[in-house]
Write a protein that holds these residues in place. Structure first.
Motif, PDB file in Angstrom:
ATOM      1  N   HIS A 269       4.637   4.862   5.329  1.00  0.00           N
ATOM      2  CA  HIS A 269       4.187   5.635   4.165  1.00  0.00           C
ATOM      3  C   HIS A 269       3.512   4.748   2.909  1.00  0.00           C
ATOM      4  CE1 HIS A 269       2.739   9.432   2.300  1.00  0.00           C
ATOM      5  NE2 HIS A 269       3.500   9.113   1.334  1.00  0.00           N
ATOM      6  N   GLY A 270       3.650   3.495   2.897  1.00  0.00           N
ATOM      7  CA  GLY A 270       2.837   2.589   1.965  1.00  0.00           C
ATOM      8  C   GLY A 270       3.889   1.729   1.123  1.00  0.00           C
ATOM      9  N   ARG A 271       4.889   1.363   1.641  1.00  0.00           N
ATOM     10  CA  ARG A 271       5.903   0.285   0.893  1.00  0.00           C
ATOM     11  C   ARG A 271       5.090  -0.806   0.736  1.00  0.00           C
ATOM     12  NH1 ARG A 271       9.410   3.002   4.369  1.00  0.00           N
ATOM     13  NH2 ARG A 271      10.958   4.087   3.341  1.00  0.00           N
ATOM     14  N   ALA A 272       4.226  -1.176   1.746  1.00  0.00           N
ATOM     15  CA  ALA A 272       3.406  -2.447   1.346  1.00  0.00           C
ATOM     16  C   ALA A 272       2.509  -2.503   0.070  1.00  0.00           C
ATOM     17  CB  ALA A 272       2.548  -2.653   2.667  1.00  0.00           C
ATOM     18  N   LEU A 273       2.337  -1.074  -0.469  1.00  0.00           N
ATOM     19  CA  LEU A 273       1.281  -0.998  -1.492  1.00  0.00           C
ATOM     20  C   LEU A 273       2.227  -1.513  -2.626  1.00  0.00           C
ATOM     21  CD1 LEU A 273      -0.752   1.997  -0.880  1.00  0.00           C
ATOM     22  CD2 LEU A 273      -1.262  -0.056  -0.406  1.00  0.00           C
ATOM     23  N   LEU A 274       3.497  -1.205  -2.547  1.00  0.00           N
ATOM     24  CA  LEU A 274       4.216  -1.413  -3.698  1.00  0.00           C
ATOM     25  C   LEU A 274       5.105  -2.709  -3.838  1.00  0.00           C
ATOM     26  CD1 LEU A 274       6.255   1.754  -3.363  1.00  0.00           C
ATOM     27  CD2 LEU A 274       4.208   1.458  -4.528  1.00  0.00           C
ATOM     28  N   GLY A 275       4.658  -3.747  -3.058  1.00  0.00           N
ATOM     29  CA  GLY A 275       5.410  -4.883  -3.034  1.00  0.00           C
ATOM     30  C   GLY A 275       4.259  -6.095  -2.986  1.00  0.00           C
ATOM     31  N   ARG A 281      -1.809  -8.211   1.279  1.00  0.00           N
ATOM     32  CA  ARG A 281      -2.813  -9.081   1.146  1.00  0.00           C
ATOM     33  C   ARG A 281      -4.106  -8.727   2.042  1.00  0.00           C
ATOM     34  NH1 ARG A 281       1.474 -12.689   0.428  1.00  0.00           N
ATOM     35  NH2 ARG A 281       1.594 -13.137   2.824  1.00  0.00           N
ATOM     36  N   VAL A 282      -3.785  -8.066   3.362  1.00  0.00           N
ATOM     37  CA  VAL A 282      -4.885  -7.692   3.969  1.00  0.00           C
ATOM     38  C   VAL A 282      -5.342  -6.384   3.500  1.00  0.00           C
ATOM     39  CG1 VAL A 282      -5.305  -6.480   6.187  1.00  0.00           C
ATOM     40  CG2 VAL A 282      -4.093  -8.754   6.341  1.00  0.00           C
ATOM     41  N   VAL A 283      -4.684  -5.444   2.981  1.00  0.00           N
ATOM     42  CA  VAL A 283      -5.109  -4.173   2.530  1.00  0.00           C
ATOM     43  C   VAL A 283      -5.961  -4.338   1.323  1.00  0.00           C
ATOM     44  CG1 VAL A 283      -4.444  -2.275   1.101  1.00  0.00           C
ATOM     45  CG2 VAL A 283      -3.261  -2.855   3.507  1.00  0.00           C
TER      46      VAL A 283
END
Length: 321
Positions: A269-275, A281-283
């Motif tokens: 759900h978007g943990r990558a946005l919080l780290g 980096r891709v996003v």
């Protein structure tokens, strides 16, 4: 070892159940009526004329605005390009860089706050954008998590945009003469993604030239995209445990304008946005190039979007820009 679930991620799980179970009663929330299907989209081409985005990285400043819309407190965090050496953390109340910069309005998820997304939003500011992120009164961390209030948030964002753009002409303000009100985008995650879609559908703000939707859905705000064409970038994890990937894809499929969808096969759900990892980096790189193209009108940036999106086999990219 179990995965870390942040309060913003956990609280977002309430969003779907709340809107599904209570959307029929939305008209009782501060006078908000059920979304009315607006006329279909008209202009087939983006509004922003061709231009050139800055290629250098900026230092980043950060400051707070105390905003209030009819009793709704909306403290807003601003990240902006600053003078000085690039890199490092954002500096509070740093001197703004020379130039006029597009504005991006960012909406946090249920149970979140703008600072949760500081890594991503700082990167946008370093690339030459002023990012304004309101803290919403009923869906932020520590609030009552009233999911129905998401339907009031598009109006909150439009009000906050009014106040941010007013700084461009305010004598003595650090951002006087630095804001390009003709180049504006909206972005948001989860409940903020719903808010963002609403700004292009039931609560269309015609000042918006582009949108970025992270793990969003059109539930409650509809898919009657209206007004002048505004390119959209959707980003969604295929393993999203809160907003099903299919729901985000369904909203994306209804967009009648130039659009692209960055799909993360291993994304949730978007943990990558919080780290700060390879996925972020891709996003961030993909979204920066999208904003450089859609707000600065930079044709070279458009050519780089798909390259950044597919780097490292982290994501797949559906490109209709």
């Amino acid at each position: 070892m179990p995965r870390r679930v942040t309060p913003a991620m956990l609280a977002s799980a309430v969003l779907m159940a709340g809107l599904v179970g209570c959307s029929a009663d939305a008209r009782n929330t501060e006078g908000q009526q059920a979304p009315v299907e607006p006329p279909p989209a008209a202009t087939p081409t983006p509004q922003v004329p061709p231009g050139k985005a800055p290629q250098r990285a900026f230092a980043v400043g950060v400051r707070q605005l105390k905003l209030n819309r009819d009793g709704r407190a909306l403290p807003t965090t601003l990240w902006y390009p600053a003078a000085g050496q690039s890199g490092g953390a954002a500096k509070r109340s740093a001197t703004a860089a020379e130039g006029r910069f597009p504005v991006v309005m960012f909406s946090h998820g249920l149970g979140g706050r703008p600072d949760d997304y500081a890594t991503l939003l700082t990167r946008w500011a370093a690339a030459g954008f002023v990012v304004a992120a309101p803290t919403f009164p009923h869906t932020s961390r520590g609030a009552d998590n009233n999911v129905l209030d998401v339907l009031n948030q598009p109006a909150d964002v439009s009000y906050a945009l009014d106040q941010v753009l007013a700084l461009d002409g305010k004598a003595g303000d650090a951002l006087r003469g630095r804001l390009d009100g003709e180049r504006v985008a909206a972005a948001g995650h989860s409940a903020g993604g719903v808010t963002t879609i609403g700004l292009f559908t039931a609560s269309r703000d015609e000042r918006l030239d582009a949108g970025v939707v992270f793990a969003g859905t059109a539930l409650g705000v509809g898919t009657a995209f209206a007004g002048a064409a505004a390119p959209q970038l959707f980003v969604h994890g295929e393993l999203d445990e809160v907003v099903e990937y299919a729901a985000g894809k369904a909203a994306y499929d209804k967009v009648p304008w130039p659009k692209a969808m960055l799909s993360l096969p291993k994304g949730d759900h978007g943990r990558a946005l919080l780290g700060d990892g390879a996925t972020l980096r891709v996003v961030s790189d993909t979204s920066v190039e999208f904003l450089r193209w859609s707000l600065y009108g930079d044709p070279d940036a458009k050519k780089r979007i798909s390259t950044d999106a597919t780097r490292g086999d982290i994501a797949t990219f559906d490109d209709h820009l």
